[in-house]
Design an enzyme around this catalytic site. Sequence first.
Site, mmCIF file in Angstrom:
data_model
loop_
_atom_site.group_PDB
_atom_site.id
_atom_site.type_symbol
_atom_site.label_atom_id
_atom_site.label_comp_id
_atom_site.label_asym_id
_atom_site.label_seq_id
_atom_site.Cartn_x
_atom_site.Cartn_y
_atom_site.Cartn_z
ATOM 1 N N HIS A 184 0.830 -1.205 0.000
ATOM 2 C CA HIS A 184 0.000 0.000 0.000
ATOM 3 C C HIS A 184 0.865 1.256 0.000
ATOM 4 O O HIS A 184 0.577 2.235 -0.694
ATOM 5 C CB HIS A 184 -0.905 0.014 1.243
ATOM 6 C CG HIS A 184 -2.138 -0.827 1.098
ATOM 7 N ND1 HIS A 184 -2.822 -1.339 2.161
ATOM 8 C CD2 HIS A 184 -2.808 -1.252 0.002
ATOM 9 C CE1 HIS A 184 -3.853 -2.032 1.729
ATOM 10 N NE2 HIS A 184 -3.867 -1.994 0.430
ATOM 11 N N ARG A 286 -11.403 1.537 -12.174
ATOM 12 C CA ARG A 286 -11.895 0.619 -11.142
ATOM 13 C C ARG A 286 -13.299 1.058 -10.734
ATOM 14 O O ARG A 286 -13.477 2.157 -10.223
ATOM 15 C CB ARG A 286 -10.967 0.646 -9.929
ATOM 16 C CG ARG A 286 -9.491 0.446 -10.242
ATOM 17 C CD ARG A 286 -8.664 0.547 -8.960
ATOM 18 N NE ARG A 286 -7.233 0.516 -9.203
ATOM 19 C CZ ARG A 286 -6.470 1.600 -9.371
ATOM 20 N NH1 ARG A 286 -7.030 2.805 -9.313
ATOM 21 N NH2 ARG A 286 -5.177 1.487 -9.577
ATOM 22 N N ARG A 322 -13.046 -1.730 -15.952
ATOM 23 C CA ARG A 322 -13.049 -3.084 -15.371
ATOM 24 C C ARG A 322 -14.353 -3.290 -14.620
ATOM 25 O O ARG A 322 -14.756 -2.466 -13.804
ATOM 26 C CB ARG A 322 -11.869 -3.247 -14.407
ATOM 27 C CG ARG A 322 -11.794 -4.638 -13.788
ATOM 28 C CD ARG A 322 -10.605 -4.767 -12.856
ATOM 29 N NE ARG A 322 -10.772 -3.971 -11.634
ATOM 30 C CZ ARG A 322 -9.800 -3.757 -10.740
ATOM 31 N NH1 ARG A 322 -8.591 -4.243 -10.948
ATOM 32 N NH2 ARG A 322 -10.040 -3.044 -9.653
ATOM 33 N N GLU A 411 -4.663 -12.173 -15.079
ATOM 34 C CA GLU A 411 -4.090 -12.082 -13.743
ATOM 35 C C GLU A 411 -3.763 -13.463 -13.184
ATOM 36 O O GLU A 411 -3.179 -13.578 -12.113
ATOM 37 C CB GLU A 411 -5.081 -11.395 -12.797
ATOM 38 C CG GLU A 411 -5.507 -10.012 -13.270
ATOM 39 C CD GLU A 411 -6.742 -9.525 -12.541
ATOM 40 O OE1 GLU A 411 -6.589 -8.755 -11.585
ATOM 41 O OE2 GLU A 411 -7.854 -9.923 -12.944
ATOM 42 N N ASN A 434 0.007 -7.099 -10.658
ATOM 43 C CA ASN A 434 -0.007 -7.327 -9.209
ATOM 44 C C ASN A 434 -0.505 -8.730 -8.896
ATOM 45 O O ASN A 434 0.141 -9.502 -8.177
ATOM 46 C CB ASN A 434 -0.905 -6.300 -8.508
ATOM 47 C CG ASN A 434 -0.476 -4.865 -8.769
ATOM 48 O OD1 ASN A 434 0.474 -4.617 -9.493
ATOM 49 N ND2 ASN A 434 -1.181 -3.939 -8.177
ATOM 50 N N ASP A 435 -1.693 -9.059 -9.423
ATOM 51 C CA ASP A 435 -2.243 -10.390 -9.159
ATOM 52 C C ASP A 435 -1.500 -11.474 -9.919
ATOM 53 O O ASP A 435 -1.338 -12.590 -9.421
ATOM 54 C CB ASP A 435 -3.734 -10.426 -9.513
ATOM 55 C CG ASP A 435 -4.608 -10.055 -8.319
ATOM 56 O OD1 ASP A 435 -4.241 -10.417 -7.189
ATOM 57 O OD2 ASP A 435 -5.650 -9.416 -8.519
ATOM 58 N N ARG A 445 -0.095 -10.802 -2.257
ATOM 59 C CA ARG A 445 0.422 -9.481 -2.606
ATOM 60 C C ARG A 445 0.300 -8.476 -1.474
ATOM 61 O O ARG A 445 0.905 -7.412 -1.515
ATOM 62 C CB ARG A 445 -0.298 -8.936 -3.846
ATOM 63 C CG ARG A 445 -1.802 -8.850 -3.684
ATOM 64 C CD ARG A 445 -2.496 -8.415 -4.942
ATOM 65 N NE ARG A 445 -2.502 -6.971 -5.066
ATOM 66 C CZ ARG A 445 -3.384 -6.305 -5.809
ATOM 67 N NH1 ARG A 445 -4.291 -6.975 -6.512
ATOM 68 N NH2 ARG A 445 -3.352 -5.001 -5.881
ATOM 69 N N CYS A 482 -1.785 -2.990 -16.939
ATOM 70 C CA CYS A 482 -2.425 -2.014 -16.060
ATOM 71 C C CYS A 482 -2.067 -2.244 -14.594
ATOM 72 O O CYS A 482 -2.621 -1.588 -13.714
ATOM 73 C CB CYS A 482 -3.940 -2.010 -16.236
ATOM 74 S SG CYS A 482 -4.746 -3.534 -15.735
#
Length: 556
Positions: A184, A286, A322, A411, A434-435, A445, A482
């Site tokens: 984060h 998002r 998304r 992902e 990320n995923d 993650r 992304c």
Amino acid sequence: MTELRGVGIGLGVAQGPVERMSEALPAPENTPSTQGGDVERARVREAITAVARGLEERGAQAGGAAQEVLEAQAMIAEDPTLQDEVDARINAGSTAEWAVHDAFAGFRATLEAVGGYLGERAADLDDIAQRVLAHLRGVSAPGVPDPGHPFVLVARDLAPADTALLNLDQVLALVTTDGGPTSHTAILAREKGIVAIVGAADAAGLATGETVIVDAAAGTVTTDPTADELERAAHRAAERASADSAPLTPGALADGTAIPLLANLGKPADAIDAVARGAEGVGLFRTEFLFLSSSQAPTVGEQREAYRELLAAFPGKKVVVRMLDAGADKPLAFLNDAHEENPALGLRGLRALRASEDILREQLTALAEADAETEADLWVMAPMVATVEETVYFTGLAREYGLKTAGVMVEVPASALLADRVLAHADFASIGTNDLTQYTMAADRLLGSVAGFQDPWHPAVLRLVREVGAAGARLGKPVGICGEAAADPLLAVVLVGLGATSLSMAPSALADVRATLLAHSLSDAQRIAEAALAADDATSARAAAQNAAAHKETHS
């Protein structure tokens, strides 16, 4: 002079005196209440409500990814199970302070034992508990120091509430001993354009007042720098500031190959900043912001207005939306709040939407209506697609609603390995690094204990990206990135070398990525990517790419 190493966020460089985060409030003593249970319960309710509303206000002020994180923290603060635990201790005669301290500590231990996404939420409890205790005591919550002059902030890690509202006129740079490139702290630092280095374990030894140079591009913190080193760092910082104010141009490589640079956005209001920074469209919008703060799904009309506002900001430009990505760390009562032993591997993303198809259909209806009223080029994509069958399901449903461009998020390693078959049905693929890294490396993650594995530079992750890039090239289908990896300037070059045709990132990262792409041709990018692929681990892949990039003139 000593160099401490960590993971740099962006290309920035800064210098200044160290200030360390203030220490946590001392734990209360377990003394019996003299005020009675009703008074103590009322004190706790008032304190928790105040803290939750304060977190939401900070989120609204910060916007973007920070708002999502802080709204999630507010939900944790008001969790009914946690409140029951506090009440039980008050009923046994404890003070509000002790009940909060002990209940939060117990809840923390429970979440840590569960592990995964819930395990990482345990760290959030510490920050919430400290804020509630501070409110009960009538004192300021521990947080970012205010020495009255600009400084380099050094901390073990930062709570999202602190990172979201850092005073950038005072905080010259951020150094944390914990965390990785997708923590984060790293995500919010990148979004705010803060010069930052995370995971610099040796920074724990830095003393308040000592001057350091924080070089995110090199991933180093230099202690006791010489006058020459300070001057060189200041010159580099001035050059970057000048580059930031240069005229905005479309993303492209040195040989003219176009690489559109798009923005990751969390709500329509973020579009203004993205456009000002030269975003050529939106690569990831998002939609969770519409759902996370609600006890029930928003109406079609409410969704349509939000989507229309977003699309109106980008006439004639690509906007990739998304579909709702709930589950895992974002459970929703009206979608999927059932307990799962490992929610990262559970009913999330498209799986959750299929189980509540009416919500998916309402989203598609709202998007189609907003698309009809605006002039943007709307693309829609499904999160967490793992199979060809899921691809066929979603693209068919999107076309049923008249949405002309439907794709999937890659992902999961399964969809990367079958990218040619997935892209036979989807109009495009967008890689969520990320995923993809999380599932490739079997490393949550959001879990600090395995942060070292959560690095998109790992050659195993890069190989999967290459699979998708190659499939896109063969089939003539766009392949975007992304995830956070696109915001790492050198990694962005590698991703283009692996076949990515567009990059989407936090708007604050656009300038660095734009400048770095312009320094390399497509053949350079492919060669740098091959150097990274040939490495055995993430650290050596990054080093190999840096070496290949530095010596490009001998190969071009």
